[in-house]
Design an enzyme around this catalytic site. Sequence first.
Site, PDB file in Angstrom:
ATOM      1  N   TYR A  65      27.381  35.106  44.893  1.00  0.00           N
ATOM      2  CA  TYR A  65      28.101  35.480  46.111  1.00  0.00           C
ATOM      3  C   TYR A  65      28.230  36.990  46.223  1.00  0.00           C
ATOM      4  O   TYR A  65      28.106  37.709  45.252  1.00  0.00           O
ATOM      5  CB  TYR A  65      29.484  34.838  46.132  1.00  0.00           C
ATOM      6  CG  TYR A  65      30.353  35.261  44.979  1.00  0.00           C
ATOM      7  CD1 TYR A  65      31.123  36.426  45.063  1.00  0.00           C
ATOM      8  CD2 TYR A  65      30.421  34.520  43.803  1.00  0.00           C
ATOM      9  CE1 TYR A  65      31.921  36.823  44.020  1.00  0.00           C
ATOM     10  CE2 TYR A  65      31.215  34.913  42.743  1.00  0.00           C
ATOM     11  CZ  TYR A  65      31.967  36.066  42.851  1.00  0.00           C
ATOM     12  OH  TYR A  65      32.751  36.471  41.814  1.00  0.00           O
ATOM     13  N   SER A 304      40.455  40.181  45.551  1.00  0.00           N
ATOM     14  CA  SER A 304      39.750  39.310  44.614  1.00  0.00           C
ATOM     15  C   SER A 304      39.422  37.973  45.245  1.00  0.00           C
ATOM     16  O   SER A 304      40.208  37.406  46.003  1.00  0.00           O
ATOM     17  CB  SER A 304      40.617  39.102  43.375  1.00  0.00           C
ATOM     18  OG  SER A 304      40.316  37.866  42.785  1.00  0.00           O
ATOM     19  N   LYS A 305      38.259  37.494  44.905  1.00  0.00           N
ATOM     20  CA  LYS A 305      37.799  36.211  45.426  1.00  0.00           C
ATOM     21  C   LYS A 305      38.678  35.062  44.939  1.00  0.00           C
ATOM     22  O   LYS A 305      38.753  34.019  45.571  1.00  0.00           O
ATOM     23  CB  LYS A 305      36.361  36.050  44.948  1.00  0.00           C
ATOM     24  CG  LYS A 305      35.847  34.662  44.769  1.00  0.00           C
ATOM     25  CD  LYS A 305      34.456  34.696  44.179  1.00  0.00           C
ATOM     26  CE  LYS A 305      33.744  33.359  44.333  1.00  0.00           C
ATOM     27  NZ  LYS A 305      34.187  32.330  43.423  1.00  0.00           N
ATOM     28  N   ARG A 306      39.357  35.307  43.853  1.00  0.00           N
ATOM     29  CA  ARG A 306      40.126  34.233  43.229  1.00  0.00           C
ATOM     30  C   ARG A 306      41.546  34.039  43.741  1.00  0.00           C
ATOM     31  O   ARG A 306      42.237  33.133  43.321  1.00  0.00           O
ATOM     32  CB  ARG A 306      40.202  34.476  41.709  1.00  0.00           C
ATOM     33  CG  ARG A 306      38.853  34.475  41.028  1.00  0.00           C
ATOM     34  CD  ARG A 306      38.348  33.064  40.815  1.00  0.00           C
ATOM     35  NE  ARG A 306      36.951  33.056  40.381  1.00  0.00           N
ATOM     36  CZ  ARG A 306      36.105  32.067  40.671  1.00  0.00           C
ATOM     37  NH1 ARG A 306      36.507  31.044  41.393  1.00  0.00           N
ATOM     38  NH2 ARG A 306      34.869  32.106  40.239  1.00  0.00           N
TER      39      ARG A 306
END
Length: 569
Positions: A65, A304-306
């Site tokens: 990604y 952040s993607k998280r």
Amino acid sequence: MLPSADFESSKRHAARPSLPMAAIANGADRGDCVDQWFRPIPLSPLHSTRCHMIRTRFAPSPTGYLHIGGVRTALFNWILARQTGGQFILRIDDTDAGRNVEAALQPILEGFRWLGMDWDEGPEVGGPHGPYFQSQRSEMYADAISRLLESGHAYRDFAKPDELQTLREAARESGQAFVYDRRWMANDEADVEKYQAEGREGVVRLKMPRDGQCVINDLIRGEVVVEWASEQDHVIARADGSPLYHLASVVDDHAFGITHVVRAAEHLPNTPRQVFIAQSLGYELPTYAHLPYVAEPGGTAKLSKRKLDKYLKNRDFANLMTRGKAIAERCALTTDDDTFNPVLVDFYREIGFLPDALLNYLMLLGWSLDGEQEKFTREEMIKLFTLDRVNKAPASFDPAKLTAFQADAFNALPQDVKVGMVKPFAVAAGWVESGNDESEQKLADVIAGAGDRLKMAGDIIDFDYCFVDDYEINPKAYQKRIVKPGNAIELLGKLREHLSGADEFSADAVEKSVKGFCEDQSIGLGEIIHALRVATTGAAGGFGMFETLAVIGKERVLQRIEKTIANAS
RNA sequence: GGUCCCUUCGUCUAGUGGUCUAGGACACUGCCCUUUCACGGCGGCAACACGGGUUCGAACCCCGUAGGGAUCACCA
């Protein structure tokens, strides 16, 4: 900007180092670990990026990604190369073997292609310095590691991870910086054998200076000074000889002839060790520029993607996500839960954003031209961007502003381009048959009618009622315009009669017809039009009523009115 | 905790000692336009983190304080 003056000054600096006197002095009396290798090479002063051939790179690891923050970094790198006729290089940081690089790389390359950021060297296009995959460059790293070992800038170390961990924790508890005493360092072959006999495995560590300071002249931050003593003896090769990131990165940057290392600020603390490696290997240092990172919406922590759950508490972020999900669902997009996320570029491509709008917005995160102009064409981006106007502070990602940029850009598009973008969504939703002229004409009519109500291609889902009959009826609007006014149903019945006699059903004709009806009934247009809209579209609002009716078509309009009357009684 | 970085409206930012009663954009909001929803037009709300200096004068220079953040791996 004065290119010639800048060029002069950068040459002057190169010839006569002025900055790092402290480092030179300290290097001279260091005495122990290393000899005279350490002489920081001054970096070009600000503005110098305009007058030299620049080679930049973006080095993604194949994770599958593309992070929005990463895109901005890549964008700046790409622009820098393009504005000087230099090269933008894509290097794949896959030293951490074990994953399926090819599969995880494709989405990233596709992202770049979609964004229109072409790379001059890298995967698929090759180049004179290849290979561009770190996993295929082992020999170069091995060579660098042995050179470092030979020159005494690195050593073999046989500490076990948990032994070091204990030491680190102890240092931390006492509030001190951890300094490895090199107790498991191998001084000679005998040591190596001894440790190996104990069943220990050896890694290669950098033998970092224990005094003096590292001066980094950063194009964005200015002069950053770090005490060498605060640096660790970082591992540069595992027991099996495989290289770690910092070593590989420095070796490659040099091998690729990278002139400007432009990356996110989180790499700033890594820079001293990279400087150490580069100088120990005798490389000329690249120019560094550490960009502020992109922060989370409404916050200052790194995006952040998280942390999706957290961001969803932000109204604007949640709105974007909701919109995206609605589009994905309606158009039966096969989205990956893992990548369908406004933190990642895939999301925007999937819901019909314009890459230029995304890029334009991202460029403004930490950079400005003059505080006035915000909209830039791609050519303007390349022409006007300069590193010296990049801010130092993190910039928080604002989904609402991004969407506003997208809406503006999308609405500036010529009708046929818009139609081209929207069509795949309408086809996917099953509303339009590709190749069917009538069907495609209808789509064009809807798009023309909708005008700037379409902010992104996927927004076509808001006009489902133009294509199919199983649209939802807005309960509030129904209550307000059909149920509450006592005469709505009666009027609708009469209007239906009136409309059924119409020969022509163009927007103009329908308008005339409805207005004539109002005159006959001695009512204002406002008294029927709302009920008419709810009856024929189920929606509280939409584009022009008469355009809407024309698009829906006489037959369906009559049917829908009839059905509304039937359901109401 | 160590090291490093950062600090102007809610957000992105302009601002480099006087032109700052701090400008623009997004968001929010009032009015106008309008058959609806938008667009548009005209307004409004809203910021120099704090404290000391330096200076005739400081958002801008210096020093502290506070706050925020990044980073401390045999990840990249």
